[in-house]
Design a protein around this motif. Structure first.
Motif, PDB file in Angstrom:
ATOM      1  N   GLN A 177       0.931  -1.289  -0.081  1.00 17.50           N
ATOM      2  CA  GLN A 177       0.065  -0.049   0.073  1.00 17.50           C
ATOM      3  C   GLN A 177       0.915   1.223  -0.153  1.00 17.50           C
ATOM      4  OE1 GLN A 177      -3.231  -0.202  -0.133  1.00 17.50           O
ATOM      5  NE2 GLN A 177      -3.058  -2.372  -0.303  1.00 17.50           N
ATOM      6  N   SER A 178       0.345   2.406  -0.744  1.00 18.40           N
ATOM      7  CA  SER A 178       1.256   3.625  -0.545  1.00 18.40           C
ATOM      8  C   SER A 178       1.106   4.124   0.772  1.00 18.40           C
ATOM      9  CB  SER A 178       0.628   4.416  -1.545  1.00 18.40           C
ATOM     10  OG  SER A 178      -0.707   5.022  -1.221  1.00 18.40           O
ATOM     11  N   ASN A 179       1.981   5.085   0.960  1.00 17.98           N
ATOM     12  CA  ASN A 179       2.113   5.624   2.473  1.00 17.98           C
ATOM     13  C   ASN A 179       0.838   6.308   2.911  1.00 17.98           C
ATOM     14  OD1 ASN A 179       4.606   4.473   3.160  1.00 17.98           O
ATOM     15  ND2 ASN A 179       5.725   6.405   2.049  1.00 17.98           N
ATOM     16  N   ASP A 180      -0.161   6.930   2.061  1.00 18.70           N
ATOM     17  CA  ASP A 180      -1.421   7.336   2.343  1.00 18.70           C
ATOM     18  C   ASP A 180      -2.443   6.495   2.735  1.00 18.70           C
ATOM     19  OD1 ASP A 180      -1.444   6.966  -0.416  1.00 18.70           O
ATOM     20  OD2 ASP A 180      -2.595   8.949  -0.786  1.00 18.70           O
ATOM     21  N   LYS A 181      -2.168   5.216   2.206  1.00 15.97           N
ATOM     22  CA  LYS A 181      -3.279   4.272   2.473  1.00 15.97           C
ATOM     23  C   LYS A 181      -2.917   3.223   3.631  1.00 15.97           C
ATOM     24  CE  LYS A 181      -5.820   3.795  -1.825  1.00 15.97           C
ATOM     25  NZ  LYS A 181      -6.960   3.314  -1.495  1.00 15.97           N
ATOM     26  N   ARG A 182      -4.083   3.095   4.212  1.00 19.54           N
ATOM     27  CA  ARG A 182      -3.851   2.205   5.469  1.00 19.54           C
ATOM     28  C   ARG A 182      -4.004   0.622   5.368  1.00 19.54           C
ATOM     29  NH1 ARG A 182      -7.493   5.279   9.664  1.00 19.54           N
ATOM     30  NH2 ARG A 182      -8.644   5.700   7.959  1.00 19.54           N
ATOM     31  N   GLY A 183      -4.810   0.281   4.203  1.00 20.38           N
ATOM     32  CA  GLY A 183      -5.027  -1.026   3.769  1.00 20.38           C
ATOM     33  C   GLY A 183      -5.682  -1.683   4.739  1.00 20.38           C
ATOM     34  N   LEU A 184      -5.486  -3.002   5.244  1.00 23.63           N
ATOM     35  CA  LEU A 184      -6.314  -3.696   6.143  1.00 23.63           C
ATOM     36  C   LEU A 184      -6.157  -3.391   7.571  1.00 23.63           C
ATOM     37  CD1 LEU A 184      -8.589  -5.849   6.150  1.00 23.63           C
ATOM     38  CD2 LEU A 184      -6.866  -7.672   6.381  1.00 23.63           C
ATOM     39  N   GLU A 185      -4.589  -2.556   8.029  1.00 30.45           N
ATOM     40  CA  GLU A 185      -4.387  -2.239   9.284  1.00 30.45           C
ATOM     41  C   GLU A 185      -5.497  -1.573   9.867  1.00 30.45           C
ATOM     42  OE1 GLU A 185      -0.780  -0.901   9.864  1.00 30.45           O
ATOM     43  OE2 GLU A 185       0.080  -2.033   8.272  1.00 30.45           O
ATOM     44  N   GLY A 186      -5.905  -1.547  11.088  1.00 30.20           N
ATOM     45  CA  GLY A 186      -6.876  -1.054  12.028  1.00 30.20           C
ATOM     46  C   GLY A 186      -7.890  -1.846  12.795  1.00 30.20           C
ATOM     47  N   SER A 187      -8.915  -1.079  13.012  1.00 31.57           N
ATOM     48  CA  SER A 187      -9.807  -1.899  13.903  1.00 31.57           C
ATOM     49  C   SER A 187     -11.304  -1.810  12.961  1.00 31.57           C
ATOM     50  CB  SER A 187     -10.127  -1.317  15.196  1.00 31.57           C
ATOM     51  OG  SER A 187      -9.122  -1.907  16.263  1.00 31.57           O
ATOM     52  N   TRP A 188     -12.056  -2.829  13.126  1.00 33.18           N
ATOM     53  CA  TRP A 188     -13.261  -2.793  12.016  1.00 33.18           C
ATOM     54  C   TRP A 188     -14.543  -3.436  13.077  1.00 33.18           C
ATOM     55  CZ3 TRP A 188     -12.233  -1.281   7.071  1.00 33.18           C
ATOM     56  CH2 TRP A 188     -11.157  -1.051   6.714  1.00 33.18           C
ATOM     57  N   ASN A 189     -15.422  -2.612  12.529  1.00 33.94           N
ATOM     58  CA  ASN A 189     -16.672  -3.225  13.229  1.00 33.94           C
ATOM     59  C   ASN A 189     -17.398  -3.989  11.871  1.00 33.94           C
ATOM     60  OD1 ASN A 189     -17.099  -1.863  15.673  1.00 33.94           O
ATOM     61  ND2 ASN A 189     -17.195   0.178  14.450  1.00 33.94           N
ATOM     62  N   SER A 190     -17.848  -5.140  12.264  1.00 36.03           N
ATOM     63  CA  SER A 190     -18.403  -6.094  11.022  1.00 36.03           C
ATOM     64  C   SER A 190     -19.763  -6.537  11.511  1.00 36.03           C
ATOM     65  CB  SER A 190     -17.403  -7.335  11.091  1.00 36.03           C
ATOM     66  OG  SER A 190     -16.091  -6.920  10.577  1.00 36.03           O
ATOM     67  N   LEU A 191     -20.478  -6.687  10.635  1.00 35.41           N
ATOM     68  CA  LEU A 191     -21.948  -7.326  10.394  1.00 35.41           C
ATOM     69  C   LEU A 191     -21.680  -8.908   9.704  1.00 35.41           C
ATOM     70  CD1 LEU A 191     -24.616  -7.330  11.468  1.00 35.41           C
ATOM     71  CD2 LEU A 191     -25.351  -6.203   9.617  1.00 35.41           C
ATOM     72  N   VAL A 192     -21.576  -9.762  10.771  1.00 32.36           N
ATOM     73  CA  VAL A 192     -21.655 -11.155   9.715  1.00 32.36           C
ATOM     74  C   VAL A 192     -22.900 -11.844   9.653  1.00 32.36           C
ATOM     75  CG1 VAL A 192     -20.275 -13.233  10.213  1.00 32.36           C
ATOM     76  CG2 VAL A 192     -19.103 -11.303  11.156  1.00 32.36           C
ATOM     77  N   THR A 193     -22.786 -12.434   8.465  1.00 31.06           N
ATOM     78  CA  THR A 193     -24.021 -13.251   8.114  1.00 31.06           C
ATOM     79  C   THR A 193     -23.650 -14.833   7.948  1.00 31.06           C
ATOM     80  OG1 THR A 193     -24.950 -11.291   7.084  1.00 31.06           O
ATOM     81  CG2 THR A 193     -25.892 -13.399   6.658  1.00 31.06           C
ATOM     82  N   ILE A 194     -24.161 -15.739   8.774  1.00 31.35           N
ATOM     83  CA  ILE A 194     -23.710 -17.112   8.447  1.00 31.35           C
ATOM     84  C   ILE A 194     -24.889 -17.344   7.677  1.00 31.35           C
ATOM     85  CG2 ILE A 194     -23.945 -19.388   9.376  1.00 31.35           C
ATOM     86  CD1 ILE A 194     -21.503 -17.576  10.583  1.00 31.35           C
ATOM     87  N   ARG A 195     -24.615 -18.190   6.478  1.00 32.33           N
ATOM     88  CA  ARG A 195     -25.203 -18.591   5.070  1.00 32.33           C
ATOM     89  C   ARG A 195     -25.234 -19.944   4.925  1.00 32.33           C
ATOM     90  NH1 ARG A 195     -27.064 -14.214   2.520  1.00 32.33           N
ATOM     91  NH2 ARG A 195     -25.844 -12.229   2.945  1.00 32.33           N
ATOM     92  N   ASN A 196     -26.374 -20.562   4.096  1.00 35.68           N
ATOM     93  CA  ASN A 196     -26.509 -21.886   3.680  1.00 35.68           C
ATOM     94  C   ASN A 196     -25.526 -21.908   2.674  1.00 35.68           C
ATOM     95  OD1 ASN A 196     -27.249 -23.911   1.585  1.00 35.68           O
ATOM     96  ND2 ASN A 196     -28.974 -24.323   3.319  1.00 35.68           N
ATOM     97  N   CYS A 197     -24.420 -22.844   2.783  1.00 39.02           N
ATOM     98  CA  CYS A 197     -23.452 -22.814   1.714  1.00 39.02           C
ATOM     99  C   CYS A 197     -23.839 -23.313   0.322  1.00 39.02           C
ATOM    100  CB  CYS A 197     -22.225 -23.838   2.036  1.00 39.02           C
ATOM    101  SG  CYS A 197     -21.261 -23.566   3.500  1.00 39.02           S
ATOM    102  N   GLU A 198     -24.988 -23.941   0.228  1.00 40.74           N
ATOM    103  CA  GLU A 198     -25.773 -24.340  -0.950  1.00 40.74           C
ATOM    104  C   GLU A 198     -26.457 -23.555  -1.644  1.00 40.74           C
ATOM    105  OE1 GLU A 198     -27.455 -28.206  -0.637  1.00 40.74           O
ATOM    106  OE2 GLU A 198     -25.802 -29.127   0.517  1.00 40.74           O
ATOM    107  N   THR A 199     -27.421 -22.769  -0.916  1.00 35.76           N
ATOM    108  CA  THR A 199     -28.301 -21.801  -1.532  1.00 35.76           C
ATOM    109  C   THR A 199     -28.025 -20.297  -1.324  1.00 35.76           C
ATOM    110  OG1 THR A 199     -29.535 -21.530   0.456  1.00 35.76           O
ATOM    111  CG2 THR A 199     -30.217 -23.326  -0.839  1.00 35.76           C
TER     112      THR A 199
END
Length: 176
Positions: free
Chosen positions: A48-70
């Motif tokens: 990443q360039s110096n002005d971009k953080r990429g994945l580094e940092g803390s993240w709030n997520s909304l996770v959805t468990i899904r049926n793998c087939e459908t």
């Protein structure tokens, strides 16, 4: 073994186990382009360039468990992850039936990252129920303030036998 395990924990137990599985995302990693040199600058350790953080940092997520087939949504829950400089990551959960997770993450190309982690799960009585492994593919947006995730989940018995698998997606926003 799989049927016995599923009968023991039941459908609700499996849902809770899968929730606990994905909610506690902890990942550690090294990208091949990251050297051990202490002179490497923070901004470009993963391409990443110096002005971009990429994945580094803390993240709030909304996770959805899904049926793998459908792809159908089974249930959704919040999670929080922190990806640290050098490739380590942690995730926390209020679920007392699992440990914190540990694993690896790395930059793939452009705005794409991969991650994998595992944690220990426990039965309601506190006995060891096995391990859970989560493998994820993240795609950051162009401003590095949100990302989407596709994940696979593997649930193992205490003896290491694969019991079942699952799928999940997530939408995450940077915590600032």
């Amino acid at each position: 073994m799989k049927k016995t395990f599923l009968k023991t924990i039941g459908t609700a137990g499996l849902a809770i186990l899968m929730l606990a599985t994905f909610a506690q995302l902890s990942v550690s990693a090294k990208d091949k382009s990251y050297g051990e040199s202490s002179t490497q600058t923070r901004g470009n350790s993963f391409g990443q360039s110096n002005d971009k953080r990429g994945l580094e940092g803390s993240w709030n997520s909304l996770v959805t468990i899904r049926n793998c087939e459908t792809g159908a949504e089974l249930f959704t829950f919040p999670a929080m992850q922190t990806y640290m400089f050098g490739g380590t990551m942690q995730d926390s959960s209020a679920d007392s039936r699992r440990s914190s997770g540990h694993g690896v993450w790395s930059h793939q190309s452009g705005q794409r990252y991969s991650a994998a982690f595992q944690y220990f799960s426990f039965n309601a009585d506190g006995t060891f129920a096995g391990t859970v492994k989560v493998r994820m593919q993240h795609t950051l947006n162009r401003t590095d303030d949100s990302f989407t995730t596709n994940a696979t989940i593997e649930i193992f018995s205490p003896d290491g036998t694969l019991v079942t698998t699952g799928c999940a997606t997530a939408n995450s926003t940077r915590f600032e």
